[in-house]
Design an enzyme around this catalytic site. Structure first.
Site, mmCIF file in Angstrom:
data_model
loop_
_atom_site.group_PDB
_atom_site.id
_atom_site.type_symbol
_atom_site.label_atom_id
_atom_site.label_comp_id
_atom_site.label_asym_id
_atom_site.label_seq_id
_atom_site.Cartn_x
_atom_site.Cartn_y
_atom_site.Cartn_z
ATOM 1 N N HIS A 87 35.317 76.472 17.821
ATOM 2 C CA HIS A 87 35.146 76.147 16.396
ATOM 3 C C HIS A 87 36.446 75.613 15.797
ATOM 4 O O HIS A 87 36.443 74.663 15.008
ATOM 5 C CB HIS A 87 34.698 77.384 15.615
ATOM 6 C CG HIS A 87 33.228 77.670 15.732
ATOM 7 N ND1 HIS A 87 32.647 78.845 15.320
ATOM 8 C CD2 HIS A 87 32.198 76.921 16.201
ATOM 9 C CE1 HIS A 87 31.338 78.800 15.538
ATOM 10 N NE2 HIS A 87 31.048 77.651 16.076
ATOM 11 N N ARG A 123 14.428 81.189 -3.068
ATOM 12 C CA ARG A 123 14.655 82.478 -2.377
ATOM 13 C C ARG A 123 13.925 82.607 -1.040
ATOM 14 O O ARG A 123 13.683 83.710 -0.565
ATOM 15 C CB ARG A 123 14.291 83.659 -3.279
ATOM 16 C CG ARG A 123 15.121 83.735 -4.541
ATOM 17 C CD ARG A 123 15.075 85.115 -5.141
ATOM 18 N NE ARG A 123 15.881 85.151 -6.339
ATOM 19 C CZ ARG A 123 15.437 84.831 -7.547
ATOM 20 N NH1 ARG A 123 14.174 84.473 -7.712
ATOM 21 N NH2 ARG A 123 16.237 84.882 -8.584
ATOM 22 N N LYS A 140 20.267 82.304 13.027
ATOM 23 C CA LYS A 140 21.513 82.019 12.301
ATOM 24 C C LYS A 140 21.389 80.609 11.740
ATOM 25 O O LYS A 140 21.139 79.660 12.503
ATOM 26 C CB LYS A 140 22.705 82.061 13.252
ATOM 27 C CG LYS A 140 23.344 83.404 13.414
ATOM 28 C CD LYS A 140 24.662 83.191 14.153
ATOM 29 C CE LYS A 140 25.387 84.468 14.404
ATOM 30 N NZ LYS A 140 26.635 84.228 15.163
ATOM 31 N N GLU A 183 24.390 90.592 14.136
ATOM 32 C CA GLU A 183 25.737 90.563 14.716
ATOM 33 C C GLU A 183 26.616 91.726 14.276
ATOM 34 O O GLU A 183 27.761 91.543 13.871
ATOM 35 C CB GLU A 183 26.424 89.228 14.410
ATOM 36 C CG GLU A 183 27.554 88.936 15.376
ATOM 37 C CD GLU A 183 28.017 87.479 15.357
ATOM 38 O OE1 GLU A 183 27.177 86.583 15.432
ATOM 39 O OE2 GLU A 183 29.228 87.289 15.261
ATOM 40 N N GLU A 217 26.238 75.362 26.460
ATOM 41 C CA GLU A 217 25.752 76.641 25.909
ATOM 42 C C GLU A 217 24.901 77.391 26.947
ATOM 43 O O GLU A 217 24.858 78.609 26.947
ATOM 44 C CB GLU A 217 24.957 76.424 24.611
ATOM 45 C CG GLU A 217 25.789 75.881 23.437
ATOM 46 C CD GLU A 217 26.552 76.960 22.638
ATOM 47 O OE1 GLU A 217 26.776 78.069 23.154
ATOM 48 O OE2 GLU A 217 26.938 76.639 21.490
ATOM 49 N N ASN A 255 29.256 84.439 21.046
ATOM 50 C CA ASN A 255 30.362 83.589 20.585
ATOM 51 C C ASN A 255 31.393 83.336 21.675
ATOM 52 O O ASN A 255 32.491 82.843 21.393
ATOM 53 C CB ASN A 255 31.058 84.229 19.380
ATOM 54 C CG ASN A 255 30.169 84.225 18.173
ATOM 55 O OD1 ASN A 255 29.547 83.215 17.879
ATOM 56 N ND2 ASN A 255 30.085 85.349 17.483
ATOM 57 N N LYS A 276 19.301 84.778 25.147
ATOM 58 C CA LYS A 276 19.552 84.874 23.706
ATOM 59 C C LYS A 276 18.541 85.826 23.056
ATOM 60 O O LYS A 276 18.900 86.654 22.214
ATOM 61 C CB LYS A 276 19.475 83.490 23.062
ATOM 62 C CG LYS A 276 19.752 83.571 21.570
ATOM 63 C CD LYS A 276 20.537 82.420 21.052
ATOM 64 C CE LYS A 276 21.016 82.697 19.636
ATOM 65 N NZ LYS A 276 21.557 81.538 18.979
ATOM 66 N N ARG A 278 25.653 90.919 19.530
ATOM 67 C CA ARG A 278 25.370 89.506 19.281
ATOM 68 C C ARG A 278 26.660 88.674 19.290
ATOM 69 O O ARG A 278 26.646 87.480 19.566
ATOM 70 C CB ARG A 278 24.613 89.312 17.960
ATOM 71 C CG ARG A 278 24.178 87.867 17.786
ATOM 72 C CD ARG A 278 23.174 87.627 16.689
ATOM 73 N NE ARG A 278 22.861 86.208 16.646
ATOM 74 C CZ ARG A 278 21.835 85.673 16.041
ATOM 75 N NH1 ARG A 278 20.989 86.442 15.404
ATOM 76 N NH2 ARG A 278 21.642 84.365 16.050
ATOM 77 N N HIS A 306 33.728 80.370 21.547
ATOM 78 C CA HIS A 306 33.608 79.763 20.214
ATOM 79 C C HIS A 306 34.835 79.952 19.327
ATOM 80 O O HIS A 306 34.978 79.224 18.346
ATOM 81 C CB HIS A 306 32.361 80.292 19.498
ATOM 82 C CG HIS A 306 31.082 79.688 20.019
ATOM 83 N ND1 HIS A 306 30.656 79.859 21.310
ATOM 84 C CD2 HIS A 306 30.143 78.909 19.422
ATOM 85 C CE1 HIS A 306 29.502 79.221 21.485
ATOM 86 N NE2 HIS A 306 29.166 78.622 20.359
ATOM 87 N N HIS A 350 29.865 69.861 19.662
ATOM 88 C CA HIS A 350 29.996 71.319 19.664
ATOM 89 C C HIS A 350 30.124 71.896 21.082
ATOM 90 O O HIS A 350 31.017 72.686 21.378
ATOM 91 C CB HIS A 350 28.775 71.916 18.947
ATOM 92 C CG HIS A 350 28.774 73.405 18.908
ATOM 93 N ND1 HIS A 350 29.658 74.138 18.144
ATOM 94 C CD2 HIS A 350 28.007 74.322 19.555
ATOM 95 C CE1 HIS A 350 29.424 75.430 18.314
ATOM 96 N NE2 HIS A 350 28.427 75.571 19.168
#
Ligand SMILES: NC(=O)c1ccc[n+]([C@@H]2O[C@H](COP(=O)([O-])OP(=O)(O)OC[C@H]3O[C@@H](n4cnc5c(N)ncnc54)[C@H](O)[C@@H]3O)[C@@H](O)[C@H]2O)c1
Length: 353
Positions: free
Chosen positions: A244, A115, A136, A229, A178, A237, A219, A233, A240, A257
Site C-alpha cells: 500500500h 444508509r 471490505k 478484522e 493475491e 494483509n 478467504k 483477518r 500489504h 495493486h
C-alpha cells in the site's frame, strides 16, 4: 459452476464461479431500480453482455474512470449525486461490475447511500476473487489507501470467468499475486504444486478457475471466523504494509495493486527469514515469480524515509510503529511490529540498484 458459501456474522451469501453464468442474474427479486456501477473499459468491452442478462427492471448505469481513479472522494460524490438524480431508492439494487476498484467504490456507495442498499459483486478481474469477497469496501484518501470505508457484505458474488479473457498480462499478474498471497498464508502444499505446474501466464489462464476457487475458499474461511478484522483477518494483509505504501508513494494507479503486493510479499518473506528463521525455498520462489514476469524489487526512485512514514499510517499500525504480517512457517502467519533499523536494511537489500 462452483458455489462457495460465505458465512459471516452479518450475512451469509454465495459466490458463484464459472464461465457464462450470468443467467444467475435473471431471477433477481423485484427491485424498484438497478444501478450498475462500472467503468470506461468495461463499458467498451463487456457491458452489452451483462445487459443481455438483466431482468426487466429500470436500469441506470454510472460510468466511472478506469482503474484506481474510481476510488476517489470526488468520484464517490459524483456517483451519489447520480444515484439521487436518477431516483435510486431503498428498494433499488446496486450491481458492481468491474475489478477491485469498482467493487470497492460500488460497495462503499451501497454501504452509505441512504444508509445502505443491497449490492451484488460481478467481478471482472482475477484480483477481484479477493476484493469481491468478504465485504471490505473503501475509497482512498490522498494520504492513505482505503482510508474511508466500511465492512458491508454483498448479497451474492457472480464471478463469470468469461470476462477474464480480455485482461492484459499485467492485470493477470497483478491478480495472481493475491492468489499466491493466499497460498503462502494458508496452503503451502497447494503453492508447491502450482510452482511445478505453472510455468507461464498461459498455463495460469488455462487453469484459472481452480486457483480462484482455492483463493476464495481461503478467504471465506478467514472472514467467516473474523469478519471485522479484530484478529486473523489481518493475515490477509500479508505483503500489504509495504504494498500500500508503494502504491501511494508512486501515485495511485501507477503500480497495479497486485504488483505492489508481490513486492511487499518478498519484503515480508525477507523479514520473516530474519526474525523467525522462516524456512522456504526462497531462491526457487523468486525464480518462479520471475519466470511469470514479476518484478519483485523495490523501484530505485523510492526513498525509505518516505515509505516508512507511509507504512506508519497503515491501518494495522499501532502508535508510530508499522505492523507487519510475517510468517513463522509457510502457512503460519503472525502480526507484529518490526524495528525501524531492520526495515531500513531489508528495504535496501531488495531495492533495484
Ligand atoms: N476490498 C478488498 O477486500 C480488496 C482486496 C484486494 C484488493 N482490493 C482493491 O482492489 C483494487 C485492485 O483491483 P483490480 O486489480 O481488479 O484493479 P482494477 O479494478 O483497477 O482493474 C484494473 C484495470 O483492469 C481493467 N479491467 C477490469 N476488468 C477487465 C477486463 N475483464 N478486461 C480488461 N480490462 C479490465 C480496469 O478497467 C482497470 O483499468 C485496489 O484498489 C485494491 O485496493 C480490495
Amino acid at each position: 459452476m462452483d458455489t462457495i458459501k460465505i458465512s459471516t456474522r452479518s450475512k451469509n451469501y454465495n459466490v458463484y464461479l464459472g464461465e457464462n453464468i450470468l443467467s444467475e442474474l435473471e431471477d433477481l427479486p423485484n427491485y424498484s431500480k438497478l444501478l450498475i456501477i462500472t467503468n470506461e473499459d468495461l463499458k467498451e468491452l463487456h457491458l452489452n453482455t451483462l445487459k443481455r442478462h438483466l431482468p426487466n427492471i429500470e436500469t441506470h448505469i454510472y460510468i466511472s474512470p478506469n482503474g484506481e481513479n474510481a476510488k476517489t472522494l470526488e468520484v464517490y460524490n459524483d456517483c451519489i449525486s447520480f444515484a439521487i438524480d436518477r431516483g435510486i431508492d431503498r428498494k433499488s439494487m446496486i450491481l458492481a461490475f468491474g475489478g477491485g476498484s469498482i467493487g470497492d467504490l460500488a460497495g462503499f456507495v451501497a454501504a452509505t447511500y441512504m444508509r445502505g442498499l443491497p449490492f451484488i459483486q460481478i467481478p471482472t478481474t482475477i484480483l477481484a476473487h479477493d476484493s469481491a469477497v468478504g465485504g471490505k469496501v473503501a475509497i482512498n484518501h490522498p494520504l492513505g489507501k482505503n482510508m474511508v470505508g466500511a465492512f458491508y457484505q454483498p448479497e451474492q458474488v457472480i464471478f463469470d470467468t468469461q470476462f477474464l479473457s480480455t485482461l492484459s498480462d499485467r492485470e493477470i499478474r497483478s491478480g495472481f499475486a493475491e492468489v499466491v498471497k493466499h497460498l503462502l498464508i494458508a496452503d503451502p502444499h497447494f503453492l508447491q504444486k502450482i510452482m511445478t505446474e505453472i510455468r507461464s501466464l498461459d498455463d495460469l489462464t488455462n487453469k484459472i478457475q481452480r486457483f480462484l476457487k482455492r483463493g476464495i475458499e481461503i478467504k471465506a474461511n478467514i472472514v467467516s471466523r473474523d469478519e471485522r478484522e479484530n484478529d486473523i483477518r489481518a493475515y490477509l494483509n500479508f505483503g500489504h504494509t509495504l504494498g500500500h505504501a508503494l502504491e501511494v508513494d508512486l501515485g495511485y494507479g501507477n503500480l497495479p495493486h497486485g504488483e505492489a503486493v508481490m513486492i511487499g510479499v518478498i519484503y515480508a518473506l525477507h523479514l520473516s527469514k530474519h526474525i523467525h528463521h522462516l524456512e522456504m525455498p526462497y531462491e526457487k520462489f523468486i525464480l518462479w515469480i520471475e519466470s511469470l514476469g514479476y518484478k519483485w524489487r523495490i523501484p530505485k526512485n523510492i526513498q525509505f524515509d518516505s515509505i516508512f512514514e507511509r507504512m506508519k499510517k497503515d491501518k494495522k499500525s499501532s502508535g508510530h510503529t508499522p505492523v507487519f504480517v510475517l510468517l513463522k512457517e509457510l502457512g503460519k502467519p503472525v502480526v507484529q511490529k518490526v524495528d525501524q533499523q531492520l526495515l531500513r536494511e531489508s528495504f535496501y537489500l531488495i531495492q533495484e540498484s
